[in-house]
Design an enzyme around this catalytic site. Structure first.
Site, PDB file in Angstrom:
ATOM      1  N   CYS A  62      -6.734  17.670   1.811  1.00  0.00           N
ATOM      2  CA  CYS A  62      -6.461  17.959   2.915  1.00  0.00           C
ATOM      3  C   CYS A  62      -6.329  19.571   2.792  1.00  0.00           C
ATOM      4  O   CYS A  62      -5.805  20.209   1.921  1.00  0.00           O
ATOM      5  CB  CYS A  62      -4.914  17.489   3.111  1.00  0.00           C
ATOM      6  SG  CYS A  62      -4.231  18.217   4.880  1.00  0.00           S
ATOM      7  N   CYS A  66       1.093  22.086   2.513  1.00  0.00           N
ATOM      8  CA  CYS A  66       2.376  21.379   2.502  1.00  0.00           C
ATOM      9  C   CYS A  66       2.797  21.439   1.283  1.00  0.00           C
ATOM     10  O   CYS A  66       2.279  20.608   0.410  1.00  0.00           O
ATOM     11  CB  CYS A  66       2.404  20.346   3.521  1.00  0.00           C
ATOM     12  SG  CYS A  66       1.543  20.240   4.954  1.00  0.00           S
ATOM     13  N   CYS A  69       3.377  17.798  -0.744  1.00  0.00           N
ATOM     14  CA  CYS A  69       2.283  16.805  -0.386  1.00  0.00           C
ATOM     15  C   CYS A  69       1.230  16.512  -1.458  1.00  0.00           C
ATOM     16  O   CYS A  69       0.592  17.568  -1.926  1.00  0.00           O
ATOM     17  CB  CYS A  69       1.805  16.933   1.066  1.00  0.00           C
ATOM     18  SG  CYS A  69       0.609  15.634   1.432  1.00  0.00           S
ATOM     19  N   CYS A 106       1.494   2.171  11.443  1.00  0.00           N
ATOM     20  CA  CYS A 106       1.190   3.641  11.444  1.00  0.00           C
ATOM     21  C   CYS A 106      -0.149   3.893  10.768  1.00  0.00           C
ATOM     22  O   CYS A 106      -0.360   3.497   9.450  1.00  0.00           O
ATOM     23  CB  CYS A 106       2.338   4.320  11.064  1.00  0.00           C
ATOM     24  SG  CYS A 106       2.176   6.003  11.159  1.00  0.00           S
ATOM     25  N   CYS A 137       0.917   3.422  15.804  1.00  0.00           N
ATOM     26  CA  CYS A 137       1.272   4.777  15.557  1.00  0.00           C
ATOM     27  C   CYS A 137       0.139   5.507  14.941  1.00  0.00           C
ATOM     28  O   CYS A 137      -0.673   4.769  13.839  1.00  0.00           O
ATOM     29  CB  CYS A 137       2.531   5.075  14.867  1.00  0.00           C
ATOM     30  SG  CYS A 137       3.085   6.342  14.491  1.00  0.00           S
ATOM     31  N   CYS A 197       7.041  10.278  17.414  1.00  0.00           N
ATOM     32  CA  CYS A 197       7.748  10.122  16.132  1.00  0.00           C
ATOM     33  C   CYS A 197       7.797  11.128  15.585  1.00  0.00           C
ATOM     34  O   CYS A 197       6.648  11.966  15.245  1.00  0.00           O
ATOM     35  CB  CYS A 197       6.954   8.972  15.490  1.00  0.00           C
ATOM     36  SG  CYS A 197       7.620   8.937  14.054  1.00  0.00           S
ATOM     37  N   ARG A 270      14.767   6.489  11.199  1.00  0.00           N
ATOM     38  CA  ARG A 270      13.941   5.445  10.330  1.00  0.00           C
ATOM     39  C   ARG A 270      14.183   6.211   9.116  1.00  0.00           C
ATOM     40  O   ARG A 270      13.920   7.274   8.630  1.00  0.00           O
ATOM     41  CB  ARG A 270      12.707   5.639  10.558  1.00  0.00           C
ATOM     42  CG  ARG A 270      11.756   4.713   9.540  1.00  0.00           C
ATOM     43  CD  ARG A 270      10.004   4.619   9.874  1.00  0.00           C
ATOM     44  NE  ARG A 270       9.994   3.964  11.182  1.00  0.00           N
ATOM     45  CZ  ARG A 270       9.521   4.737  12.260  1.00  0.00           C
ATOM     46  NH1 ARG A 270       8.984   5.952  11.961  1.00  0.00           N
ATOM     47  NH2 ARG A 270       9.409   3.968  13.165  1.00  0.00           N
TER      48      ARG A 270
HETATM   49  N1  SAM Z   1      -1.650  15.079   7.797  1.00  0.00           N
HETATM   50  C1  SAM Z   1      -0.944  14.676   8.671  1.00  0.00           C
HETATM   51  C2  SAM Z   1       0.267  15.923   9.214  1.00  0.00           C
HETATM   52  O1  SAM Z   1       0.737  16.222   8.029  1.00  0.00           O
HETATM   53  O2  SAM Z   1       0.400  16.274  10.266  1.00  0.00           O
HETATM   54  C3  SAM Z   1      -0.334  13.620   8.725  1.00  0.00           C
HETATM   55  C4  SAM Z   1       0.148  12.778   7.382  1.00  0.00           C
HETATM   56  S1  SAM Z   1       1.537  13.487   6.690  1.00  0.00           S
HETATM   57  C5  SAM Z   1       1.518  12.735   5.352  1.00  0.00           C
HETATM   58  C6  SAM Z   1       3.098  13.106   7.706  1.00  0.00           C
HETATM   59  C7  SAM Z   1       4.286  13.361   7.124  1.00  0.00           C
HETATM   60  O3  SAM Z   1       4.841  12.695   5.991  1.00  0.00           O
HETATM   61  C8  SAM Z   1       4.486  14.953   6.630  1.00  0.00           C
HETATM   62  O4  SAM Z   1       4.607  15.601   7.692  1.00  0.00           O
HETATM   63  C9  SAM Z   1       5.730  14.873   6.026  1.00  0.00           C
HETATM   64  O5  SAM Z   1       7.001  14.980   6.451  1.00  0.00           O
HETATM   65  C10 SAM Z   1       5.871  13.640   5.304  1.00  0.00           C
HETATM   66  N2  SAM Z   1       5.542  13.453   3.626  1.00  0.00           N
HETATM   67  C11 SAM Z   1       4.306  13.789   3.434  1.00  0.00           C
HETATM   68  N3  SAM Z   1       4.474  13.635   1.699  1.00  0.00           N
HETATM   69  C12 SAM Z   1       5.840  13.255   1.628  1.00  0.00           C
HETATM   70  C13 SAM Z   1       6.531  13.166   0.442  1.00  0.00           C
HETATM   71  N4  SAM Z   1       5.955  13.306  -1.031  1.00  0.00           N
HETATM   72  N5  SAM Z   1       7.831  12.751   0.693  1.00  0.00           N
HETATM   73  C14 SAM Z   1       8.318  12.493   1.715  1.00  0.00           C
HETATM   74  N6  SAM Z   1       7.702  12.888   2.916  1.00  0.00           N
HETATM   75  C15 SAM Z   1       6.346  13.077   2.884  1.00  0.00           C
HETATM   76  C1  DTB Z   2       6.767  10.159   8.113  1.00  0.00           C
HETATM   77  O1  DTB Z   2       7.584  11.090   8.429  1.00  0.00           O
HETATM   78  N1  DTB Z   2       6.763   9.425   6.778  1.00  0.00           N
HETATM   79  C2  DTB Z   2       5.676   8.820   6.476  1.00  0.00           C
HETATM   80  C3  DTB Z   2       4.760   8.787   7.824  1.00  0.00           C
HETATM   81  N2  DTB Z   2       5.636   9.878   8.684  1.00  0.00           N
HETATM   82  C4  DTB Z   2       3.548   9.116   7.830  1.00  0.00           C
HETATM   83  C5  DTB Z   2       4.768   9.359   5.188  1.00  0.00           C
HETATM   84  C6  DTB Z   2       5.653   9.263   4.188  1.00  0.00           C
HETATM   85  C7  DTB Z   2       4.760   9.969   3.055  1.00  0.00           C
HETATM   86  C8  DTB Z   2       5.332   9.518   1.784  1.00  0.00           C
HETATM   87  C9  DTB Z   2       4.504  10.328   0.621  1.00  0.00           C
HETATM   88  C10 DTB Z   2       3.345   9.698   0.391  1.00  0.00           C
HETATM   89  O2  DTB Z   2       3.324   8.239   0.248  1.00  0.00           O
HETATM   90  O3  DTB Z   2       2.320  10.316  -0.003  1.00  0.00           O
HETATM   91 FE1  SF4 Z   3      -2.311  17.556   4.793  1.00  0.00          FE
HETATM   92 FE2  SF4 Z   3       0.001  16.317   3.425  1.00  0.00          FE
HETATM   93 FE3  SF4 Z   3       0.459  18.456   4.988  1.00  0.00          FE
HETATM   94 FE4  SF4 Z   3      -0.292  16.094   6.239  1.00  0.00          FE
HETATM   95  S1  SF4 Z   3       1.498  16.673   4.994  1.00  0.00           S
HETATM   96  S2  SF4 Z   3      -1.190  18.116   6.582  1.00  0.00           S
HETATM   97  S3  SF4 Z   3      -1.605  15.340   4.710  1.00  0.00           S
HETATM   98  S4  SF4 Z   3      -1.010  18.571   3.172  1.00  0.00           S
END
Ligand code: SAM
Ligand code: DTB
Ligand code: SF4
Length: 325
Positions: A62, A66, A69, A106, A137, A197, A270
């Site tokens: 990506c 963030c 992530c 989702c 979703c 959401c 949630r």
């Molecule tokens: N890439 C898209 C975006 O960020 O808009 C969608 C997927 S992203 C993984 C969705 C959400 O997952 C993020 O906004 C964040 O709040 C949550 N998330 C990602 N990595 C995480 C982690 N290691 N622990 C907890 N929540 C996480």
């Molecule tokens: C959200 O708020 N939590 C979910 C969903 N939206 C997409 C994602 C959690 C991701 C946890 C880290 C991972 O498994 O990579």
């Molecule tokens: Fe990309 Fe992860 Fe950020 Fe979603 S949360 S935009 S997958 S870096």
């Protein structure tokens, strides 16, 4: 601070000041839980839990930074990027989720925003998953108005796009996408008639004030999100947040859920990522405080989730049932 929050018809309000959120959060614990329970019972069946399931349909690589992530290409997390999954594989995963008891599915992609030709495939997936009788979703990054309308036309029920944290802490976590960018996408999601959401993450090193600031941000959106995911940061290696992360103390987490319950009276809260760090007792307290939805399945996106048999045992011991399929 008296409100008529036991009234089922109490208006869902905005205009939250952070001090008001703090006044709720710091109530004596028993008073806070009592108030949260009243609001919860006025709006939800307290013995019912929604089961949702997640699938990463396009993992890693990506371009966003963030800081929490595993999927960001900015950090060397060791995750192997994948291409967008085939529709048949997504449908097979959705079928398995439905058999396991999920009512919402989702689909998540590690994109800054979808390319139009990728969106064609995602729309096909959404239509096929919807045909299984599941709520759909998707979380695909930022959307244009046309893209949001196309997702809605394909049968999408919810779009997940999180604010992630407070306005003050945001810039320490993400620099490639502003909070305003997110608010703009949220407005487009609403204009397209999709349900929203929207939540965030705690445990990244933010202060309690930031957590409450995030709740105020959510509760001051023009329309409250129908779903609010509260993620405990799921630890992943080699990302910046690793340096600052601190898991919230259990009571602080329950207080936050209860405060969210009161501020967002009709939103489904949630317990999202991080349940594997919580004891059964802590999860039970979170349900008492007003959480009523969980992700099931062995995996979230790239990290582990609490195991399904452990979930089933916990819900059974609490006398909680899942939403009917
Ligand atoms: N890439 C898209 C975006 O960020 O808009 C969608 C997927 S992203 C993984 C969705 C959400 O997952 C993020 O906004 C964040 O709040 C949550 N998330 C990602 N990595 C995480 C982690 N290691 N622990 C907890 N929540 C996480
Ligand atoms: C959200 O708020 N939590 C979910 C969903 N939206 C997409 C994602 C959690 C991701 C946890 C880290 C991972 O498994 O990579
Ligand atoms: Fe990309 Fe992860 Fe950020 Fe979603 S949360 S935009 S997958 S870096």
């Amino acid at each position: 601070m008296e409100t008529n929050d036991c009234d089922n018809n109490a208006p869902v309000r905005g205009g939250w000041e952070r001090a008001e959120a703090e006044a709720l959060y710091t109530l004596p614990f028993a008073d806070l839980i009592f108030r949260a329970q009243r609001v919860h019972r006025a709006n939800f069946d307290p013995n019912q839990v929604e089961l949702a399931s997640l699938l990463s349909i396009k993992t890693g690589g990506c371009p966003e930074d963030c800081g929490y992530c595993s999927q960001s290409a900015h950090y060397d997390t060791g995750l192997k990027p994948t291409r967008l999954m085939d529709r048949a594989d997504v449908v097979a995963a959705a079928r398995r989720a439905k058999s396991a008891g999920a009512t919402r599915f989702c689909m998540a992609a590690a994109w800054r925003s979808p390319r139009d030709r990728d969106l064609d495939h995602v729309c096909d997936m959404i239509a096929a998953v919807k045909d299984l009788g599941l709520e759909t979703c998707a979380t695909l990054g930022m959307l244009t108005q046309t893209q949001a309308a196309r997702l809605s036309g394909a049968g999408l029920d919810f779009y997940n796009h999180n604010v992630d944290t407070s306005p003050e802490f945001y810039d320490q976590i993400i620099t490639t996408r502003t909070l305003q960018d997110r608010i703009d996408t949220i407005a487009r999601v609403r204009d397209a008639g999709l349900k929203l959401c929207c939540g965030g993450i705690i445990g990244m090193g933010e202060r309690v004030e930031d957590r409450l600031g995030m709740l105020a941000l959510l509760a001051n959106l023009a329309t409250h999100p129908e779903s609010v995911p509260i993620n405990l940061w799921n630890e992943v290696g080699a990302v910046p947040v690793l340096e600052t992360a601190q898991r919230p103390d259990s009571i602080a987490l329950v207080r936050l859920i209860a405060t969210a319950r009161i501020m967002l009276p009709k939103s489904v809260l949630r317990l999202s990522a991080g349940r594997q760090y919580m004891t059964d007792e802590l999860q039970a307290l979170c349900f008492l405080a007003g959480a009523s939805s969980i992700f099931i399945g062995d995996m979230l996106l790239t990290t582990k989730n609490q195991q399904r048999d452990k979930d089933a045992g916990l819900l059974d011991r609490l006398g909680m049932t899942s939403l009917p399929a």
